[in-house]
Design a protein around this motif. Structure first.
Motif, short mmCIF file in Angstrom:
data_model
loop_
_atom_site.label_atom_id
_atom_site.label_comp_id
_atom_site.label_asym_id
_atom_site.label_seq_id
_atom_site.Cartn_x
_atom_site.Cartn_y
_atom_site.Cartn_z
N GLY A 1 11.56 62.13 -4.17
CA GLY A 1 11.62 62.43 -2.43
C GLY A 1 11.64 60.94 -1.83
O GLY A 1 11.99 60.79 -0.92
N ASN A 2 11.12 60.15 -2.49
CA ASN A 2 11.43 58.76 -2.02
C ASN A 2 12.88 58.46 -1.13
O ASN A 2 13.67 58.65 -2.42
N PRO A 3 12.77 57.31 -0.83
CA PRO A 3 14.63 57.17 -0.22
C PRO A 3 15.21 55.80 -1.34
O PRO A 3 14.36 55.54 -2.12
N ILE A 4 16.59 56.79 -1.84
CA ILE A 4 16.94 55.76 -2.27
C ILE A 4 17.43 54.28 -1.63
O ILE A 4 17.59 54.65 -1.07
N SER A 5 17.45 53.13 -2.63
CA SER A 5 17.08 51.96 -2.04
C SER A 5 18.60 51.28 -2.85
O SER A 5 19.48 51.69 -3.54
N ILE A 6 19.76 49.77 -1.62
CA ILE A 6 20.83 49.74 -2.37
C ILE A 6 20.24 48.07 -2.19
O ILE A 6 19.93 47.49 -0.74
N ALA A 7 21.02 47.46 -3.32
CA ALA A 7 21.32 46.00 -2.97
C ALA A 7 22.60 45.86 -3.53
O ALA A 7 23.31 45.95 -4.00
N ASP A 8 22.80 43.90 -3.02
CA ASP A 8 23.53 43.77 -3.94
C ASP A 8 23.10 43.02 -5.25
O ASP A 8 22.44 42.60 -5.25
N MET A 9 24.30 43.10 -6.01
CA MET A 9 24.13 42.68 -7.12
C MET A 9 24.92 41.44 -7.80
O MET A 9 26.39 42.43 -8.25
N LYS A 10 25.56 41.16 -8.01
CA LYS A 10 26.22 40.28 -8.28
C LYS A 10 27.84 40.50 -7.48
O LYS A 10 28.94 41.01 -8.55
N GLY A 11 28.10 40.96 -6.85
CA GLY A 11 28.68 41.54 -5.63
C GLY A 11 28.80 42.37 -5.30
O GLY A 11 30.29 42.97 -4.70
N ARG A 12 28.48 43.15 -6.35
CA ARG A 12 28.70 44.60 -5.97
C ARG A 12 27.51 45.55 -5.50
O ARG A 12 25.93 45.10 -6.08
N ASN A 13 27.74 46.90 -5.11
CA ASN A 13 26.53 47.99 -4.30
C ASN A 13 25.37 48.21 -5.81
O ASN A 13 26.37 48.86 -6.28
N LEU A 14 24.41 48.15 -5.48
CA LEU A 14 23.72 48.60 -6.73
C LEU A 14 22.52 50.01 -5.60
O LEU A 14 21.89 50.05 -5.14
N PHE A 15 22.47 50.71 -6.03
CA PHE A 15 21.83 51.93 -6.14
C PHE A 15 20.35 52.46 -6.94
O PHE A 15 20.60 52.61 -8.20
N TRP A 16 19.32 52.09 -6.42
CA TRP A 16 17.90 53.14 -8.02
C TRP A 16 16.93 53.55 -6.87
O TRP A 16 17.19 53.49 -5.67
N CYS A 17 16.29 54.58 -7.54
CA CYS A 17 14.97 54.52 -7.08
C CYS A 17 13.82 53.75 -7.39
O CYS A 17 13.80 54.06 -8.68
N PRO A 18 13.40 53.16 -5.84
CA PRO A 18 12.30 52.06 -6.89
C PRO A 18 11.00 52.69 -7.40
O PRO A 18 9.58 51.91 -7.54
N VAL A 19 10.52 54.12 -7.55
CA VAL A 19 9.10 55.07 -7.74
C VAL A 19 10.01 55.20 -9.47
O VAL A 19 9.26 55.34 -9.77
N CYS A 20 10.42 55.89 -9.18
CA CYS A 20 10.80 56.90 -10.77
C CYS A 20 11.60 55.62 -11.20
O CYS A 20 11.26 55.33 -12.57
N GLN A 21 11.67 53.89 -11.01
CA GLN A 21 12.73 53.36 -12.11
C GLN A 21 12.25 51.83 -11.82
O GLN A 21 12.49 50.98 -11.59
N THR A 22 10.75 52.38 -12.93
CA THR A 22 9.99 51.67 -12.97
C THR A 22 10.01 51.03 -14.50
O THR A 22 9.16 49.72 -14.60
N SER A 23 10.34 51.07 -15.76
CA SER A 23 10.36 51.14 -16.84
C SER A 23 10.87 49.61 -17.06
O SER A 23 12.01 48.81 -16.52
#
Length: 268
Positions: free
Chosen positions: A246-268
């Motif tokens: 349920g946490n908002p999905i984040s977006i950032a630039d990584m090497k010129g491309r949009n990266l999408f991820w969940c900062p809560v679920c993706q912690t490993s």
């Protein structure tokens, strides 16, 4: 940019429709005239793909190498074909079907040496049976580069693009900013096996499908005019609630491309 499953799907289609018989090639646009003349009238022996590269191999030893890039597209027709419309780089005509190629990054003649050099600089292709995932692992586990960036490098893995990158990392709950050298070999084995199956589905269905039914709530798919487009876990869902936590999905630039991820679920 089309990802690897699209090129493998095209290769299968062209193999079925054109291989084993002479084909006529032309370049209505005029930018591939010499190449078209070199192979026109020859038998297309095989159409196959390596990552995002399509290869038409002819009986005179020449290969037409196509990289679609951002804007390239094939359009198929029954014969007789209508007059070319727009900037058609290559027109190929068989007995029952023809196809027009518009807007590719590359459409050129390769010999065997050039083909070997292309394959040598590409990473393993998840859609080719002979591919060795250890070749990718050998680069990943030695690198301090984020795994999210490594997955987009075609010399690490051939064929994966922005959608598969984002979805694969989410499915395995991997932080995209995690250095490659911190990824465990067991994690990589599971990711590779999953990627192979996901891309096989892409070839079979003609679209990227990554979301398990239990998390598919029937909301609008990504992109405009999205009817029939795949729903995703994180790709193009910035600000939307994660399907799992349920946490908002984040977006950032990584090497010129949009990266999408969940900062809560993706912690490993």
């Amino acid at each position: 940019m089309p990802e690897g499953h699209t090129l493998h799907r095209l290769a299968k289609l062209h193999q079925k429709r054109y291989a084993g018989k002479p084909v006529e090639l032309s370049s209505p646009q005029g930018r591939f005239v010499d190449g078209a003349e070199w192979v026109s009238g020859h038998v297309l022996k095989r159409a196959d793909a390596w990552g995002k590269h399509l290869l038409h191999r002819y009986d005179n030893g020449a290969t037409v190498h196509v990289h679609l890039g951002l804007y390239g597209k094939f359009s198929e027709q029954s014969v007789p074909m209508a007059d070319p419309v727009g900037q058609v780089r290559m027109r190929m005509i068989g007995e029952e079907y023809g196809t027009d190629l518009r807007g590719p990054t590359a459409c050129e003649i390769y010999d065997d040496t050039q083909i070997d050099a292309l394959i040598a600089r590409l990473g393993p292709d998840p859609l080719r049976k002979e591919s060795d995932p250890d070749k990718a692992w050998n680069r990943i586990h030695k690198s301090a580069m984020p795994i999210g960036a490594l997955l987009m490098e075609q010399n690490v893995i051939a064929g994966i693009g922005n959608v598969y990158r984002a979805e694969l990392l989410f499915r395995h709950r991997v932080d995209p900013f995690k250095p490659g050298k911190q990824l465990g070999s067991g994690e990589w084995d599971e990711m590779w096996t999953d990627l192979v199956e996901l891309m096989k589905v892409g070839v079979r269905r003609g679209k990227i499908i990554t979301i398990d039914k239990e998390y598919d709530h029937g909301d609008a798919p990504y992109g405009r005019g999205g009817r029939g487009r795949p729903r995703t876990y994180v790709y193009r869902r910035a600000g939307s609630p994660c399907r799992v936590c349920g946490n908002p999905i984040s977006i950032a630039d990584m090497k010129g491309r949009n990266l999408f991820w969940c900062p809560v679920c993706q912690t490993s």
